[in-house]
Enzyme design. Structure first.
Site, mmCIF file in Angstrom:
data_model
loop_
_atom_site.group_PDB
_atom_site.id
_atom_site.type_symbol
_atom_site.label_atom_id
_atom_site.label_comp_id
_atom_site.label_asym_id
_atom_site.label_seq_id
_atom_site.Cartn_x
_atom_site.Cartn_y
_atom_site.Cartn_z
ATOM 1 N N GLY A 1 0.817 -1.223 0.000
ATOM 2 C CA GLY A 1 0.000 0.000 0.000
ATOM 3 C C GLY A 1 0.840 1.258 0.000
ATOM 4 N N LYS B 1 -10.929 -4.142 10.393
ATOM 5 C CA LYS B 1 -9.602 -4.002 10.999
ATOM 6 C C LYS B 1 -9.410 -4.986 12.150
ATOM 7 C CE LYS B 1 -6.917 -1.532 9.801
ATOM 8 N NZ LYS B 1 -5.914 -1.792 8.726
HETATM 9 P P1 NAP Z 1 -5.093 5.501 2.419
HETATM 10 O O1 NAP Z 1 -4.325 6.706 2.120
HETATM 11 O O2 NAP Z 1 -6.470 5.357 1.882
HETATM 12 O O3 NAP Z 1 -4.224 4.224 1.998
HETATM 13 C C1 NAP Z 1 -4.767 2.965 1.846
HETATM 14 C C2 NAP Z 1 -3.796 2.116 1.073
HETATM 15 O O4 NAP Z 1 -4.344 0.785 0.925
HETATM 16 C C3 NAP Z 1 -3.554 2.636 -0.353
HETATM 17 O O5 NAP Z 1 -2.244 2.354 -0.734
HETATM 18 C C4 NAP Z 1 -4.534 1.809 -1.177
HETATM 19 O O6 NAP Z 1 -4.163 1.671 -2.542
HETATM 20 C C5 NAP Z 1 -4.425 0.460 -0.471
HETATM 21 N N1 NAP Z 1 -5.616 -0.363 -0.711
HETATM 22 C C6 NAP Z 1 -6.861 -0.152 -0.251
HETATM 23 N N2 NAP Z 1 -7.688 -1.110 -0.704
HETATM 24 C C7 NAP Z 1 -6.946 -1.938 -1.464
HETATM 25 C C8 NAP Z 1 -7.229 -3.106 -2.233
HETATM 26 N N3 NAP Z 1 -8.464 -3.638 -2.269
HETATM 27 N N4 NAP Z 1 -6.221 -3.692 -2.936
HETATM 28 C C9 NAP Z 1 -4.962 -3.154 -2.892
HETATM 29 N N5 NAP Z 1 -4.639 -2.063 -2.187
HETATM 30 C C10 NAP Z 1 -5.613 -1.453 -1.477
HETATM 31 O O7 NAP Z 1 -5.271 5.307 3.989
HETATM 32 P P2 NAP Z 1 -4.275 5.489 5.210
HETATM 33 O O8 NAP Z 1 -4.933 6.418 6.132
HETATM 34 O O9 NAP Z 1 -2.897 5.741 4.793
HETATM 35 O O10 NAP Z 1 -4.400 4.026 5.838
HETATM 36 C C11 NAP Z 1 -3.337 3.091 5.776
HETATM 37 C C12 NAP Z 1 -3.579 2.037 6.814
HETATM 38 O O11 NAP Z 1 -3.717 2.654 8.105
HETATM 39 C C13 NAP Z 1 -4.861 1.224 6.611
HETATM 40 O O12 NAP Z 1 -4.584 -0.102 7.001
HETATM 41 C C14 NAP Z 1 -5.844 1.864 7.602
HETATM 42 O O13 NAP Z 1 -6.834 0.962 8.012
HETATM 43 C C15 NAP Z 1 -4.896 2.210 8.737
HETATM 44 N N6 NAP Z 1 -5.375 3.259 9.635
HETATM 45 C C16 NAP Z 1 -5.573 4.542 9.185
HETATM 46 C C17 NAP Z 1 -6.004 5.519 10.088
HETATM 47 C C18 NAP Z 1 -6.214 6.941 9.669
HETATM 48 O O14 NAP Z 1 -6.823 7.705 10.429
HETATM 49 N N7 NAP Z 1 -5.728 7.372 8.503
HETATM 50 C C19 NAP Z 1 -6.245 5.176 11.430
HETATM 51 C C20 NAP Z 1 -6.027 3.862 11.839
HETATM 52 C C21 NAP Z 1 -5.575 2.908 10.947
HETATM 53 P P3 NAP Z 1 -4.690 2.711 -3.665
HETATM 54 O O15 NAP Z 1 -3.921 3.973 -3.478
HETATM 55 O O16 NAP Z 1 -4.397 2.009 -4.937
HETATM 56 O O17 NAP Z 1 -6.159 2.886 -3.408
#
Ligand code: NAP
Length: 342
Positions: free
Chosen positions: A10, A172
């Site tokens: 990701g 999650k």
């Molecule tokens: P983000 O910017 O939306 O990044 C999500 C990543 O996952 C992107 O690289 C996306 O690829 C990839 N992805 C999503 N669905 C996919 C699929 N079906 N197949 C392949 N790749 C997929 O979100 P983020 O905030 O950085 O989140 C990253 C991680 O942190 C996630 O696990 C999320 O649950 C966790 N998290 C985030 C937060 C927050 O507040 N931001 C809080 C707690 C935990 P594309 O770019 O190609 O879509």
């Protein structure tokens, strides 16, 4: 000493880009990032100024159980550390199970199994879990509850499929459970750390990621920047952490053996959107009168009703100070305003 290699899934994500930046800044690691398509990789490559220690591989939709197999079969023997950040984090979905739960769980299982099968040199697997795996939404407004590293979201799939927020939280929790279960079943040689952040705020790693709508968590701040004075402040509350602290927790987990087997509850403190509006109105006088002011002071009663978050064990273990709400909001807004001014 030759550089060790970190695989990060990701790589296009908000959090992942900061992790990559911090890994490269150490000058100790080569980084292989997975992206869904090479078009995304080329803009990332350019943002990272074609860094010689950074390369990309294509991994398609992680809902596919064998999505990681080919890449791991080819390159797995080079990987020393794995960071699994890829997972859908969005609420604008129609089929909650297919679009949120299946990719979260299958992706986690898929990368774990590929590592066991094809990556014999991996020493550490760090999974980006979430506060969503710690607490169920039904408990967020119960002031008697204290969430900590041992808490789990025990909501059933059936309950969770009622709304996208619950479905995301379930995704999650189910994905993180999968990691600990597979550890018992497959007994891999590598150690495991789960990083469980609350709402992650802070600037995008690159200005070019500042688009009209931001990633799900930062969009909360963006929505106040683009609000109108007559609009109410959204009734959203929770706990916050800065993205740079979340990235640092991932990077330090790679080599800090004290994090082996731990869940890192990445939470600085609780907040309401009124607190966010207060910071923006105070620190950006140019926006005063142009955006929502809300009802200053109304946050206290809301926070009193909320569950408590005790992340003291994680703070002690990591030993660095997390950024406060003012710093994370100000840095997020400064970047938005800078990009919009150009
Ligand atoms: P983000 O910017 O939306 O990044 C999500 C990543 O996952 C992107 O690289 C996306 O690829 C990839 N992805 C999503 N669905 C996919 C699929 N079906 N197949 C392949 N790749 C997929 O979100 P983020 O905030 O950085 O989140 C990253 C991680 O942190 C996630 O696990 C999320 O649950 C966790 N998290 C985030 C937060 C927050 O507040 N931001 C809080 C707690 C935990 P594309 O770019 O190609 O879509």
């Amino acid at each position: 000493m030759s550089k060790q290699t970190v695989f990060i899934s990701g790589a296009t994500g908000f959090i992942a880009q900061h992790i990559i930046q911090q890994l490269l800044d150490t000058n100790s690691f080569k980084v292989v990032g997975s992206v869904r398509n090479l078009e995304k990789a080329s803009s990332l490559k350019a943002n990272f100024k074609n860094h010689p220690d950074l390369s990309f591989v294509t991994v398609g939709d992680i809902s596919e159980p064998d999505a990681f197999d080919k890449i791991f079969e080819e390159h797995g023997s080079q990987f020393d550390y794995l960071l699994h950040t890829a997972s859908p984090f969005q609420f604008n979905v129609s089929d909650y199970e297919k679009e949120l739960v299946v990719p979260a769980v299958n992706g986690t299982r898929g990368v774990f199994k590929a590592a066991v099968k094809f990556a014999p040199n991996v020493k550490k697997f760090v999974v980006t879990s979430s506060f969503a795996a710690i607490g169920a939404p039904a408990d967020y407004e119960n002031s008697k509850i204290v969430f900590n590293e041992k808490s789990w979201n025990n909501q059933s799939l059936q309950e969770a499929l009622n709304d996208p927020v619950s479905a995301y939280c379930y995704s999650k929790a189910a994905a993180e459970r999968e990691v600990w279960t597979l550890q018992k079943e497959l007994k891999p040689k590598f150690a495991i750390t789960a990083v469980n952040p609350v709402y992650v705020f802070g600037p995008q790693c690159f200005d070019s990621s500042v688009t009209k709508t931001l990633n799900t968590s930062c969009e909360l701040i963006n929505s106040i920047v683009h609000s109108k004075p007559e609009m109410p402040v959204p009734e959203i509350s929770g706990a916050y952490i800065d993205v740079r602290d979340v990235a640092r927790a991932h990077v330090e987990s790679i080599t800090n053996e004290k994090t082996d087997g731990q869940r890192l509850f990445m939470s600085e403190d609780r907040f309401t959107m009124q607190n966010v509006a207060d910071v923006i109105n105070k620190d950006f006088p140019q926006l005063q009168g142009k955006i929502s002011k809300g009802n200053p002071g109304s946050d206290k009663a809301v926070i009193e009703r909320m569950a408590q978050c005790d992340s003291s064990a994680t703070k002690t273990l990591l030993g660095f100070k997390f950024k406060d709400l003012e710093e994370t909001v100000v840095d997020t807004v400064k970047q938005i305003l800078k990009v919009e001014a150009n």
